[in-house]
Design a protein around this motif. Sequence first.
Motif, PDB file in Angstrom:
ATOM      1  N   ASN A   1       0.865  -1.110   0.011  1.00  0.00           N
ATOM      2  CA  ASN A   1      -0.236   0.095   0.004  1.00  0.00           C
ATOM      3  C   ASN A   1       0.752   1.230   0.080  1.00  0.00           C
ATOM      4  OD1 ASN A   1      -2.482  -1.209  -0.115  1.00  0.00           O
ATOM      5  ND2 ASN A   1      -2.667  -1.438   2.120  1.00  0.00           N
ATOM      6  N   GLU A   2       2.090   1.344   0.588  1.00  0.00           N
ATOM      7  CA  GLU A   2       3.171   2.323   0.606  1.00  0.00           C
ATOM      8  C   GLU A   2       3.755   2.401  -0.631  1.00  0.00           C
ATOM      9  OE1 GLU A   2       3.018   4.657   2.792  1.00  0.00           O
ATOM     10  OE2 GLU A   2       1.928   3.690   4.407  1.00  0.00           O
ATOM     11  N   ILE A   3       4.096   1.419  -1.153  1.00  0.00           N
ATOM     12  CA  ILE A   3       4.962   1.236  -2.454  1.00  0.00           C
ATOM     13  C   ILE A   3       4.163   1.503  -3.670  1.00  0.00           C
ATOM     14  CG2 ILE A   3       7.026   0.329  -1.283  1.00  0.00           C
ATOM     15  CD1 ILE A   3       6.517  -1.778  -2.992  1.00  0.00           C
ATOM     16  N   ALA A   4       3.037   1.107  -3.584  1.00  0.00           N
ATOM     17  CA  ALA A   4       2.278   1.193  -4.947  1.00  0.00           C
ATOM     18  C   ALA A   4       0.762   1.582  -4.540  1.00  0.00           C
ATOM     19  CB  ALA A   4       2.024  -0.155  -5.570  1.00  0.00           C
ATOM     20  N   PRO A   5       0.764   3.232  -4.022  1.00  0.00           N
ATOM     21  CA  PRO A   5      -0.501   3.594  -3.997  1.00  0.00           C
ATOM     22  C   PRO A   5      -1.219   3.660  -5.272  1.00  0.00           C
ATOM     23  CG  PRO A   5       0.948   5.231  -3.605  1.00  0.00           C
ATOM     24  CD  PRO A   5       1.879   4.113  -3.750  1.00  0.00           C
ATOM     25  N   ASN A   6      -2.484   3.189  -5.187  1.00  0.00           N
ATOM     26  CA  ASN A   6      -3.533   3.257  -6.492  1.00  0.00           C
ATOM     27  C   ASN A   6      -3.000   2.235  -7.327  1.00  0.00           C
ATOM     28  OD1 ASN A   6      -4.917   5.286  -5.243  1.00  0.00           O
ATOM     29  ND2 ASN A   6      -3.567   6.927  -6.219  1.00  0.00           N
ATOM     30  N   ARG A   7      -2.193   1.262  -6.893  1.00  0.00           N
ATOM     31  CA  ARG A   7      -1.578   0.305  -7.736  1.00  0.00           C
ATOM     32  C   ARG A   7      -0.861   0.665  -8.951  1.00  0.00           C
ATOM     33  NH1 ARG A   7      -2.121  -1.588  -3.179  1.00  0.00           N
ATOM     34  NH2 ARG A   7      -3.126  -3.584  -2.672  1.00  0.00           N
ATOM     35  N   ARG A   8      -0.192   1.851  -8.765  1.00  0.00           N
ATOM     36  CA  ARG A   8       0.622   2.381  -9.836  1.00  0.00           C
ATOM     37  C   ARG A   8       1.769   1.232 -10.447  1.00  0.00           C
ATOM     38  NH1 ARG A   8       3.155   7.711  -8.436  1.00  0.00           N
ATOM     39  NH2 ARG A   8       4.385   7.739 -10.555  1.00  0.00           N
ATOM     40  N   PRO A   9       2.218   0.949 -11.638  1.00  0.00           N
ATOM     41  CA  PRO A   9       3.224   0.134 -11.936  1.00  0.00           C
ATOM     42  C   PRO A   9       4.419   0.630 -11.465  1.00  0.00           C
ATOM     43  CG  PRO A   9       1.845   0.632 -13.919  1.00  0.00           C
ATOM     44  CD  PRO A   9       1.307   1.578 -12.554  1.00  0.00           C
ATOM     45  N   PHE A  10       5.510  -0.284 -11.350  1.00  0.00           N
ATOM     46  CA  PHE A  10       6.525   0.009 -10.724  1.00  0.00           C
ATOM     47  C   PHE A  10       7.733  -0.958 -11.082  1.00  0.00           C
ATOM     48  CE2 PHE A  10       4.631  -2.143  -7.423  1.00  0.00           C
ATOM     49  CZ  PHE A  10       5.339  -2.952  -6.815  1.00  0.00           C
ATOM     50  N   ASN A  11       9.039  -0.644 -11.050  1.00  0.00           N
ATOM     51  CA  ASN A  11      10.253  -1.490 -11.223  1.00  0.00           C
ATOM     52  C   ASN A  11      10.531  -1.796  -9.955  1.00  0.00           C
ATOM     53  OD1 ASN A  11      10.163  -1.120 -14.299  1.00  0.00           O
ATOM     54  ND2 ASN A  11      11.135   1.049 -13.862  1.00  0.00           N
ATOM     55  N   LEU A  12      10.838  -3.013  -9.432  1.00  0.00           N
ATOM     56  CA  LEU A  12      11.274  -3.297  -8.144  1.00  0.00           C
ATOM     57  C   LEU A  12      12.704  -3.818  -8.329  1.00  0.00           C
ATOM     58  CD1 LEU A  12      10.400  -3.629  -5.138  1.00  0.00           C
ATOM     59  CD2 LEU A  12       9.562  -6.335  -5.705  1.00  0.00           C
ATOM     60  N   ILE A  13      13.481  -3.101  -7.954  1.00  0.00           N
ATOM     61  CA  ILE A  13      15.219  -3.231  -8.432  1.00  0.00           C
ATOM     62  C   ILE A  13      15.731  -3.663  -6.921  1.00  0.00           C
ATOM     63  CG2 ILE A  13      17.138  -2.066  -9.025  1.00  0.00           C
ATOM     64  CD1 ILE A  13      15.309  -0.075 -10.426  1.00  0.00           C
ATOM     65  N   GLU A  14      16.157  -4.788  -6.883  1.00  0.00           N
ATOM     66  CA  GLU A  14      16.741  -5.176  -5.612  1.00  0.00           C
ATOM     67  C   GLU A  14      18.362  -5.222  -5.760  1.00  0.00           C
ATOM     68  OE1 GLU A  14      15.500  -8.961  -3.630  1.00  0.00           O
ATOM     69  OE2 GLU A  14      16.848  -8.489  -2.012  1.00  0.00           O
ATOM     70  N   LEU A  15      19.024  -4.285  -4.749  1.00  0.00           N
ATOM     71  CA  LEU A  15      20.559  -4.181  -4.923  1.00  0.00           C
ATOM     72  C   LEU A  15      21.116  -5.430  -4.101  1.00  0.00           C
ATOM     73  CD1 LEU A  15      20.682  -0.366  -4.634  1.00  0.00           C
ATOM     74  CD2 LEU A  15      20.566  -1.504  -6.527  1.00  0.00           C
ATOM     75  N   GLY A  16      22.135  -5.999  -4.326  1.00  0.00           N
ATOM     76  CA  GLY A  16      22.536  -7.125  -3.779  1.00  0.00           C
ATOM     77  C   GLY A  16      21.387  -8.275  -3.559  1.00  0.00           C
ATOM     78  N   ALA A  17      20.831  -8.748  -4.388  1.00  0.00           N
ATOM     79  CA  ALA A  17      19.489  -9.453  -4.240  1.00  0.00           C
ATOM     80  C   ALA A  17      19.858 -10.844  -3.502  1.00  0.00           C
ATOM     81  CB  ALA A  17      18.823  -9.964  -5.375  1.00  0.00           C
ATOM     82  N   GLY A  18      21.138 -11.381  -3.776  1.00  0.00           N
ATOM     83  CA  GLY A  18      21.430 -12.676  -3.210  1.00  0.00           C
ATOM     84  C   GLY A  18      20.574 -13.726  -3.789  1.00  0.00           C
ATOM     85  N   ASP A  19      19.873 -14.920  -2.779  1.00  0.00           N
ATOM     86  CA  ASP A  19      19.224 -15.772  -3.322  1.00  0.00           C
ATOM     87  C   ASP A  19      17.763 -15.386  -3.459  1.00  0.00           C
ATOM     88  OD1 ASP A  19      18.215 -15.827  -0.738  1.00  0.00           O
ATOM     89  OD2 ASP A  19      18.820 -18.251  -0.328  1.00  0.00           O
ATOM     90  N   GLY A  20      17.474 -14.037  -2.644  1.00  0.00           N
ATOM     91  CA  GLY A  20      16.220 -13.501  -3.006  1.00  0.00           C
ATOM     92  C   GLY A  20      15.161 -14.167  -2.218  1.00  0.00           C
ATOM     93  N   SER A  21      15.561 -15.154  -1.103  1.00  0.00           N
ATOM     94  CA  SER A  21      14.689 -15.941  -0.511  1.00  0.00           C
ATOM     95  C   SER A  21      13.503 -15.131   0.453  1.00  0.00           C
ATOM     96  CB  SER A  21      15.177 -16.955   0.702  1.00  0.00           C
ATOM     97  OG  SER A  21      16.188 -16.038   1.306  1.00  0.00           O
ATOM     98  N   LYS A  22      13.801 -14.024   0.923  1.00  0.00           N
ATOM     99  CA  LYS A  22      12.965 -13.214   1.636  1.00  0.00           C
ATOM    100  C   LYS A  22      12.121 -12.396   0.684  1.00  0.00           C
ATOM    101  CE  LYS A  22      16.507 -12.053   3.670  1.00  0.00           C
ATOM    102  NZ  LYS A  22      17.502 -11.302   4.187  1.00  0.00           N
TER     103      LYS A  22
END
Length: 320
Positions: A67-88
Amino acid sequence: MSVKTQESQFAKDVHLGLTSTPKTLSSKYFYDQAGDKLFQSIMAMPEYYLTDCEFEIFNTQAEDILNEIAPNRRPFNLIELGAGDGSKTRVLLRHFLKSGVDFTYCPVDISAHILEELESALKDEMPDLQVELLAGDYFELLNERIGKFEGRNVFLFLGSTLGNYNEVKAQEFLSKLRAGMRPEDQLLMGVDLKKDPSVILRAYNDSHGITKEFNINLLRRINQELGADFDERFWKHCPNYDPQSGEARSYLVSTKPQKVYIEATDRSYSFEAWEEVHTEISKKYSLSQLERLGQESGFKVIKHFLDCKHYFVDTLWRPV
Ligand SMILES: C[S@@+](CC[C@H](N)C(=O)[O-])C[C@H]1O[C@@H](n2cnc3c(N)ncnc32)[C@H](O)[C@@H]1O
């Protein structure tokens, strides 16, 4: 960056670190294939509370985060710096997909191996997810690729990777990142908080010796990739935690006077008995220190997402 250039950068950094006073080796070189596996084992240790805390935050607060990062469900790029295995991160990704929001996940990591592993896990688990993998150093990629992305960027910097920088370097990192962000972009950052020092120290000095293996593996990597002759029998893993600076620091300590030759630099390096080589810092913050760091790097806090013990925070920031 080509593999060859990466190798010579590795050799240059090792040379610089071992000829500086005091001696250092950069923690970014922990993550070869064996290092990636060891880090996954560290994350699974009961002593390494950081992983459980961040899992708890994402498992219980994914909807609030969305709800905070996509108010009104606006599209976005989710860029993860140092993602590792991305388990979380996968907890968030599953929730975001289910909610129907339009986003592309862009994991960035210097370890091409861990990105391949992540890619195949994502294909199996979430075939509908739009993914763009970016292998390399996040600063180089910020300038070369990410700055040219269309649309709104939400950056993730999870797992307390910020703690691998001391406060001065953390501010430099955040200011650089801030310079590449547009006004509507956001940053969600996982940061370890100050707590009982004995709880913190155990996370970097576990009874099964996995953290020791992780630290020593750096010497094995230098042996394998740069043709060095470090003898791991004469090195000790020595972590400590200073509650005042909030820094958990790991060292490799030479247990006797010794010389190590590195083929890639064609040089020998001398170590005195009990001389330390600093390898890693994992800095802990109080919430007020973190907020000050944000202000000083050009950000404003939108919201803190905390675990139930208040050991860890995923803090959401926007540029000001
Ligand atoms: C402490 S691990 C955290 C992984 C993941 N964010 C998590 O929370 O589990 C740090 C990750 O950052 C990557 N990394 C370290 N320095 C990097 C750099 N300069 N550029 C890109 N990736 C980097 C490492 O390869 C590693 O996968």
